[in-house]
Structure formats: structure tokens, C-alpha cells
Design a protein around this motif. Structure first.
Motif, PDB file in Angstrom:
ATOM      1  N   TYR A  15       0.836  -1.201   0.000  1.00 40.18           N
ATOM      2  CA  TYR A  15       0.000   0.000   0.000  1.00 40.18           C
ATOM      3  C   TYR A  15       0.869   1.247   0.000  1.00 40.18           C
ATOM      4  O   TYR A  15       1.910   1.285   0.646  1.00 40.18           O
ATOM      5  N   GLU A  16       0.392   2.250  -0.723  1.00 44.75           N
ATOM      6  CA  GLU A  16       1.013   3.579  -0.691  1.00 44.75           C
ATOM      7  C   GLU A  16      -0.115   4.597  -0.659  1.00 44.75           C
ATOM      8  O   GLU A  16      -1.062   4.489  -1.432  1.00 44.75           O
ATOM      9  N   GLY A  53       3.120   0.866   3.411  1.00 41.35           N
ATOM     10  CA  GLY A  53       3.170  -0.237   4.359  1.00 41.35           C
ATOM     11  C   GLY A  53       2.513  -1.471   3.778  1.00 41.35           C
ATOM     12  O   GLY A  53       1.939  -1.426   2.682  1.00 41.35           O
ATOM     13  N   ASN A  54       2.564  -2.537   4.519  1.00 44.65           N
ATOM     14  CA  ASN A  54       2.001  -3.807   4.062  1.00 44.65           C
ATOM     15  C   ASN A  54       0.713  -4.201   4.776  1.00 44.65           C
ATOM     16  O   ASN A  54       0.002  -5.073   4.301  1.00 44.65           O
ATOM     17  N   GLN A  55       0.434  -3.554   5.919  1.00 45.10           N
ATOM     18  CA  GLN A  55      -0.740  -3.934   6.704  1.00 45.10           C
ATOM     19  C   GLN A  55      -1.621  -2.724   6.949  1.00 45.10           C
ATOM     20  O   GLN A  55      -1.123  -1.628   7.226  1.00 45.10           O
ATOM     21  N   LEU A  56      -2.924  -2.955   6.889  1.00 46.58           N
ATOM     22  CA  LEU A  56      -3.885  -1.924   7.253  1.00 46.58           C
ATOM     23  C   LEU A  56      -4.180  -2.050   8.746  1.00 46.58           C
ATOM     24  O   LEU A  56      -3.987  -3.105   9.343  1.00 46.58           O
ATOM     25  N   ASP A  57      -4.669  -0.942   9.331  1.00 48.92           N
ATOM     26  CA  ASP A  57      -5.004  -0.992  10.758  1.00 48.92           C
ATOM     27  C   ASP A  57      -6.396  -1.595  10.938  1.00 48.92           C
ATOM     28  O   ASP A  57      -7.055  -2.013   9.969  1.00 48.92           O
ATOM     29  N   LEU A  62      -4.271   2.498   6.157  1.00 44.81           N
ATOM     30  CA  LEU A  62      -2.818   2.423   6.333  1.00 44.81           C
ATOM     31  C   LEU A  62      -2.443   3.425   7.413  1.00 44.81           C
ATOM     32  O   LEU A  62      -1.743   3.122   8.370  1.00 44.81           O
ATOM     33  N   ASN A 119       0.421  -1.210  12.941  1.00 44.22           N
ATOM     34  CA  ASN A 119       0.682  -1.741  11.597  1.00 44.22           C
ATOM     35  C   ASN A 119       1.987  -1.220  10.996  1.00 44.22           C
ATOM     36  O   ASN A 119       2.398  -1.631   9.922  1.00 44.22           O
ATOM     37  N   PRO A 121       3.375   1.563   9.402  1.00 42.49           N
ATOM     38  CA  PRO A 121       3.676   2.127   8.084  1.00 42.49           C
ATOM     39  C   PRO A 121       4.914   3.016   8.159  1.00 42.49           C
ATOM     40  O   PRO A 121       5.393   3.320   9.258  1.00 42.49           O
TER      41      PRO A 121
END
Length: 145
Positions: A15-16, A53-57, A62, A119, A121
Motif C-alpha cells: 500500500y502507498e 506499508g504492508n498492513q492496514l489498521d 494504512l 501496523n 507504516p
């Protein structure tokens, strides 16, 4: 808000997100080589913050756009940057309120917040436009995030 394509950062995150902000602020550069910039003057700064990042909250974000605005806009908008002595200095060039330093300080404030998130980011870059013809990009060195 100015519609613009910003220089992108190559990364491997899933994700960006990019948050644009507009800040009206004044400053002066406390050095004799700054010329007319030694005098108090203002700008309408345009800021773009890139976070990845790779994970959402737990709410599917993100990072919450509203939180980024609070951290940056609420602190700097309609201010005299030189008065923010927690961030800027009139004695140390690395902390004069230049566009270069301001971009770095914005990065540091954003990244400090991101470090608190579960998460994790990371801020990849801060793009700061001072005038229609002048801008700065701050990107941390590899491993600094």
C-alpha cells in the motif's frame, strides 16, 4: 489544491498513500547569505506526504488522513515558523526554517507518529513546494525509517 504528479519512490510495499496539504506560514532565514530571505515573508506551502506499508489498521486504513493533517497542518498553518523553537533554530543551519529543513521536520513528525501505530507504516518522502517554481523533496536514507 494543486493537481500534480509527484516524483515517486520505488518500494516493495503493498500500500502507498499520499496526503496533500496546504499551509500558509511565514518565516525568515537567520543568515547573512540568505539575502532578502532574511526578512520575514510568507508562503503558501503545498505539501505531499507519501506513506507506505504492508498492513492496514483495524479500521482498514494504512494511516488516517485526518491524523496526518492534524500533525502537520494544525502545527504550521498561519504561523511564524521561526517561533517553533522545538523544531527550528536561529543558530544552527541544519535547523533554520528553510524549505529543505521544513521538509525534513515534517518527515520526522510524521514518522514519529507512524512508529506508534501497530501496523508500522513508513513515511517514504515529503514533497514541499514553497513557490510555484521551487520545491524540495526529503527522503530518509535507507534504514532510517
Amino acid at each position: 489544491m494543486i493537481q500534480q504528479i509527484y516524483p515517486s519512490v520505488t518500494h516493495n510495499f503493498s500500500y502507498e498513500l499520499n496526503k496533500d496539504l496546504q499551509i500558509a506560514a511565514a518565516h525568515f532565514i537567520p543568515h547573512n547569505q540568505a539575502g532578502v530571505c532574511q526578512r520575514i515573508h510568507g508562503h503558501t506551502y503545498f505539501v505531499n506526504i507519501t506513506v507506505a506499508g504492508n498492513q492496514l489498521d483495524e479500521s482498514g486504513f494504512l494511516v488516517n488522513f485526518k491524523q496526518l493533517k492534524k500533525i502537520i497542518h494544525d502545527r504550521f498553518d498561519h504561523s511564524l515558523l521561526n517561533d517553533d523553537t522545538q523544531l527550528f533554530s536561529s543558530k544552527v543551519a541544519e535547523d533554520f526554517p528553510t524549505s529543505e529543513v521544513m521538509a525534513r521536520k515534517i518527515y520526522e513528525l510524521v514518522q514519529a507518529h507512524l512508529h506508534t501505530l501497530p501496523n508500522k507504516p513508513t513515511c517514504l518522502q515529503v514533497f514541499l513546494r514553497e513557490t510555484p517554481t521551487s520545491y524540495v523533496i526529503y527522503r530518509p536514507k535507507a534504514g532510517e525509517c
